[in-house]
Design a protein around this motif. Structure first.
Motif, mmCIF file in Angstrom:
data_model
loop_
_atom_site.group_PDB
_atom_site.id
_atom_site.type_symbol
_atom_site.label_atom_id
_atom_site.label_comp_id
_atom_site.label_asym_id
_atom_site.label_seq_id
_atom_site.Cartn_x
_atom_site.Cartn_y
_atom_site.Cartn_z
ATOM 1 N N GLY A 3 48.287 44.257 35.978
ATOM 2 C CA GLY A 3 48.752 45.599 35.566
ATOM 3 C C GLY A 3 48.009 46.147 36.587
ATOM 4 O O GLY A 3 47.908 47.564 37.283
ATOM 5 N N GLY A 4 46.130 45.537 36.799
ATOM 6 C CA GLY A 4 45.675 46.355 37.608
ATOM 7 C C GLY A 4 45.882 46.530 39.252
ATOM 8 O O GLY A 4 46.007 47.732 39.924
ATOM 9 N N ALA A 5 46.643 45.388 39.738
ATOM 10 C CA ALA A 5 47.142 44.826 40.953
ATOM 11 C C ALA A 5 48.308 46.262 41.465
ATOM 12 O O ALA A 5 49.020 46.771 41.967
ATOM 13 N N ALA A 6 49.179 46.241 40.089
ATOM 14 C CA ALA A 6 50.302 46.915 40.471
ATOM 15 C C ALA A 6 49.855 48.511 40.392
ATOM 16 O O ALA A 6 50.517 49.601 41.125
ATOM 17 N N ASN A 7 49.025 49.180 39.853
ATOM 18 C CA ASN A 7 48.218 50.535 39.524
ATOM 19 C C ASN A 7 48.414 50.885 40.786
ATOM 20 O O ASN A 7 47.533 51.776 41.455
ATOM 21 N N VAL A 8 46.510 49.290 41.688
ATOM 22 C CA VAL A 8 46.389 50.070 43.094
ATOM 23 C C VAL A 8 47.376 49.818 43.880
ATOM 24 O O VAL A 8 47.149 50.744 44.476
ATOM 25 N N MET A 9 48.580 49.273 43.608
ATOM 26 C CA MET A 9 49.471 49.807 44.739
ATOM 27 C C MET A 9 50.238 51.264 44.494
ATOM 28 O O MET A 9 50.229 51.668 45.529
ATOM 29 N N ALA A 10 50.818 51.476 43.269
ATOM 30 C CA ALA A 10 50.817 52.753 43.047
ATOM 31 C C ALA A 10 49.389 53.797 44.418
ATOM 32 O O ALA A 10 50.167 54.962 44.045
ATOM 33 N N LEU A 11 48.243 53.292 43.711
ATOM 34 C CA LEU A 11 47.484 54.456 44.251
ATOM 35 C C LEU A 11 47.452 54.700 45.364
ATOM 36 O O LEU A 11 47.728 55.638 46.464
ATOM 37 N N ALA A 12 47.501 53.283 46.358
ATOM 38 C CA ALA A 12 47.522 53.406 47.894
ATOM 39 C C ALA A 12 48.849 53.748 48.107
ATOM 40 O O ALA A 12 48.788 54.167 49.111
ATOM 41 N N ALA A 48 35.174 42.687 48.933
ATOM 42 C CA ALA A 48 35.364 43.696 49.525
ATOM 43 C C ALA A 48 34.541 44.177 49.808
ATOM 44 O O ALA A 48 34.096 45.594 50.529
ATOM 45 N N ASP A 49 32.624 44.250 49.273
ATOM 46 C CA ASP A 49 31.516 44.805 49.167
ATOM 47 C C ASP A 49 31.238 44.070 50.495
ATOM 48 O O ASP A 49 29.924 45.048 51.379
ATOM 49 N N GLU A 50 31.768 43.061 51.149
ATOM 50 C CA GLU A 50 31.024 42.582 52.793
ATOM 51 C C GLU A 50 31.225 43.528 53.373
ATOM 52 O O GLU A 50 30.126 44.037 54.525
ATOM 53 N N GLU A 51 31.772 44.584 53.161
ATOM 54 C CA GLU A 51 32.535 45.389 54.438
ATOM 55 C C GLU A 51 31.583 47.053 54.305
ATOM 56 O O GLU A 51 31.625 47.702 55.009
ATOM 57 N N GLN A 52 31.050 47.150 53.668
ATOM 58 C CA GLN A 52 29.950 48.088 52.696
ATOM 59 C C GLN A 52 30.985 49.547 52.523
ATOM 60 O O GLN A 52 30.279 50.175 52.732
ATOM 61 N N PRO A 53 31.789 49.374 52.199
ATOM 62 C CA PRO A 53 32.687 50.831 51.589
ATOM 63 C C PRO A 53 32.045 51.718 50.799
ATOM 64 O O PRO A 53 31.158 51.764 49.945
ATOM 65 N N ASP A 54 32.567 53.068 51.901
ATOM 66 C CA ASP A 54 31.888 53.799 50.695
ATOM 67 C C ASP A 54 32.424 54.050 49.250
ATOM 68 O O ASP A 54 31.063 54.730 48.323
ATOM 69 N N LEU A 55 33.436 54.155 48.607
ATOM 70 C CA LEU A 55 33.754 54.041 47.216
ATOM 71 C C LEU A 55 34.504 52.699 47.396
ATOM 72 O O LEU A 55 35.755 52.143 47.929
ATOM 73 N N LEU A 56 34.223 51.913 46.403
ATOM 74 C CA LEU A 56 35.444 50.902 45.724
ATOM 75 C C LEU A 56 35.325 51.381 44.279
ATOM 76 O O LEU A 56 35.033 51.498 43.410
ATOM 77 N N ILE A 57 36.865 50.617 44.181
ATOM 78 C CA ILE A 57 37.467 50.656 42.936
ATOM 79 C C ILE A 57 38.413 49.538 42.934
ATOM 80 O O ILE A 57 38.722 49.262 43.401
ATOM 81 N N ASP A 58 37.728 48.886 41.251
ATOM 82 C CA ASP A 58 39.173 47.846 40.907
ATOM 83 C C ASP A 58 39.079 48.804 40.093
ATOM 84 O O ASP A 58 38.980 49.150 38.780
ATOM 85 N N MET A 59 40.725 47.937 39.988
ATOM 86 C CA MET A 59 40.862 47.810 38.078
ATOM 87 C C MET A 59 41.353 47.317 37.631
ATOM 88 O O MET A 59 42.223 46.003 38.458
ATOM 89 N N ALA A 60 41.526 46.518 36.197
ATOM 90 C CA ALA A 60 41.777 45.149 35.552
ATOM 91 C C ALA A 60 42.531 45.520 34.419
ATOM 92 O O ALA A 60 41.438 46.483 33.724
ATOM 93 N N THR A 61 43.006 44.892 33.961
ATOM 94 C CA THR A 61 44.079 44.766 32.321
ATOM 95 C C THR A 61 42.329 43.837 31.725
ATOM 96 O O THR A 61 43.256 42.862 31.635
ATOM 97 N N LEU A 62 41.283 43.910 31.535
ATOM 98 C CA LEU A 62 40.825 43.345 31.579
ATOM 99 C C LEU A 62 40.044 42.888 30.160
ATOM 100 O O LEU A 62 39.968 41.371 30.110
ATOM 101 N N THR A 63 39.901 43.531 29.072
ATOM 102 C CA THR A 63 39.241 43.413 28.359
ATOM 103 C C THR A 63 40.170 44.142 26.736
ATOM 104 O O THR A 63 40.211 44.537 26.881
ATOM 105 N N GLY A 64 40.429 43.185 25.607
ATOM 106 C CA GLY A 64 41.321 44.460 24.564
ATOM 107 C C GLY A 64 39.553 44.918 23.989
ATOM 108 O O GLY A 64 40.349 45.689 23.491
ATOM 109 N N PHE A 71 37.986 50.216 36.324
ATOM 110 C CA PHE A 71 38.645 50.686 35.391
ATOM 111 C C PHE A 71 39.504 49.544 34.656
ATOM 112 O O PHE A 71 40.064 49.079 34.990
ATOM 113 N N ASP A 72 39.129 49.391 33.047
ATOM 114 C CA ASP A 72 39.384 48.307 32.640
ATOM 115 C C ASP A 72 40.708 49.251 32.033
ATOM 116 O O ASP A 72 40.456 49.214 31.185
ATOM 117 N N ILE A 73 41.615 48.897 32.072
ATOM 118 C CA ILE A 73 42.905 49.443 32.230
ATOM 119 C C ILE A 73 43.769 48.681 31.059
ATOM 120 O O ILE A 73 43.259 47.387 31.057
#
Length: 462
Positions: free
Chosen positions: A257-266, A328-344, A430-432
């Motif tokens: 779901g994290g991948a699906a949501n970042v693709m949708a955001l993109a 991702a961090d190696e390129e020093q982006p201005d904003l880095l966001i990750d999304m993941a169905t990570l924890t119950g 984001f722990d979605i």
């Protein structure tokens, strides 16, 4: 105007000015107001005992007995921006227009389309005439359709069962999205992950039938504000050798779901043509069980160089994100966001509808919260409490992937990920949930787009 869709869905909108029936949204206090409803309609409302409770619909007859319009009840407080999501089930098929709507019509139209979503890839197509609403000429039709397309993309990807949504299928969908918007796309697969510096992604996914991979898309203007999105793409999670129960495994097709949501955001970012330098990274695996599956007690060196002891193979999402975030961090982006169905633990804390996020930036937190409130896409900041950082320690490696005790599980997962970010200007995790457990006005039970409207609005305006 957005046209990319993973599964074909015609937009449920008709053109303004075409023949359509009027829909009047009213509160109980509106029913006796002659400036809102003419006398004949008020008389019919009384005889029909229509009270304008939230979501109540009354069909209005014309003088010749044919359908002349409808009333939609908003309730006395008129607080539900997505009550229009019920219309596809309550109105007869045909074309309609909002003759009166006292709230945010853009939200109402997004809610209408989101509420009418159905995942029918494995069903016979419905022959019923669809309910369609006209987008008023003073509303931004492209923005409305962009939101709807993104919501549908996330839902379609998550709803697709794992037999048709393995890492190679996800790559096909991701690559198609990139091609649609003329973005650059690449992927590192299988044992090439080891030579390319992604050992944790390889370890988690090597037992899967389809090769694990790290996928990347780039789009936009070099020199513009750099935005990097990272999404967890675990296409199915058995729990690995620390196997889940049957009940715990039942929804694990949604673990991408994290991948699906970042693709949708993109999709939203590219379709809107935002002036940004966009990078999207998706590590994708199946956490499967086989003779070469990674084991409890194994220790692996990550891309960043930190060693990680595997104390639970069911805490795999943070492992693949660790390599992806370091990359991702190696390129020093201005904003880095990750999304993941990570924890119950995140669901225990905030339930399935409010999305927790973590960041050290007060400014970003405030902007996200304000956007979420305005768009009814609720998010809530959680603490990166440094007192829990000691839970990540283990005697044999730099980090454990599964601190003992189980308490503060969402926080310790975020603190684990934070160890792999250090150069980005601002980072948010984001722990979605990626799933709606029950039908509601905004849509049916199943895969869900969560927090992306709030994030998009923040990126667009800040």
């Amino acid at each position: 105007m957005p046209s990319f869709q993973f599964i074909e869905h015609p937009f449920p909108f008709c053109e303004p000015g075409e023949a359509s029936n009027p829909l009047y949204a009213v509160t109980p206090s509106d029913l006796e107001n002659p400036d809102i409803l003419p006398e004949n309609v008020r008389n019919f409302v009384r005889s029909a005992k229509f009270s304008a409770r939230e979501g109540e619909v009354l069909l209005l007859p014309g003088a010749d007995g044919t359908l002349a319009g409808a009333l939609l009840g908003l309730g006395s407080r008129a607080e539900n921006p997505f009550v229009t999501g019920r219309l596809s089930r309550l109105l007869p098929g045909g074309d309609w227009h909002l003759a009166r709507y006292p709230g945010d019509r853009t939200q109402a139209l997004i809610g209408f389309a989101a509420g009418g979503y159905r995942f029918e890839r494995y069903l016979k197509p419905s022959k019923a005439a669809p309910v369609r609403l006209a987008i008023p000429e003073d509303c931004d039709a492209d923005a409305i359709k962009r939101n709807v397309a993104a919501i549908r993309l996330a839902r379609d990807l998550i709803n697709t069962p794992a037999n048709d949504m393995q890492p190679d299928h996800l790559e096909q969908a991701f690559g198609a999205l990139a091609r649609h918007y003329d973005a650059d796309f690449s992927a590192v697969r299988g044992d090439d992950l080891l030579t390319s510096g992604f050992p944790l992604i390889h370890a988690v996914g090597r037992a899967g039938e389809k090769a694990p991979r790290l996928m990347e898309m780039r789009w936009g203007r070099k020199g513009a504000k750099s935005i990097t999105l990272v999404g967890k793409g675990v296409c199915f999670d058995t729990g690995g050798l620390d196997i889940k129960s049957a009940a715990g495994m039942g929804l694990m097709k949604k673990d991408m779901g994290g991948a699906a949501n970042v693709m949708a955001l993109a999709l939203m970012i590219m379709d809107a043509g935002l002036d940004v330098d966009l990078r999207v990274i998706v590590p994708s695996v199946e956490n499967a069980i086989a003779g070469n599956a990674f084991r409890p007690g194994d220790i692996y060196r990550s891309r960043k160089g930190l060693t990680v002891q595997i104390d639970n193979t069911d805490a795999e999402g943070r492992l693949i994100l660790a390599d992806a975030l370091a990359y991702a961090d190696e390129e020093q982006p201005d904003l880095l966001i990750d999304m993941a169905t990570l924890t119950g633990a995140a669901r225990v804390a905030l339930g399935p509808e409010v999305m927790p996020f973590y960041t050290d930036s007060d400014a970003l937190s405030h902007a996200l919260h304000q956007a979420g409130e305005r768009l009814s896409d609720p998010v809530w900041r959680m603490p990166l409490y440094p007192g829990y950082d000691a839970k990540l320690k283990t005697g044999l490696a730099d980090l454990t992937n599964a601190p003992a005790g189980g308490m503060a599980g969402s926080i310790t997962a975020a603190l684990f990920l934070k160890r792999f970010v250090g150069r980005a200007g601002t980072w948010a995790h984001f722990d979605i949930y990626g799933h709606a457990p029950a039908d509601r006005d905004f849509g049916p039970a199943g895969g869900e787009a969560q927090a992306i409207r709030a994030i998009f609005e923040t990126i667009r305006t800040v």
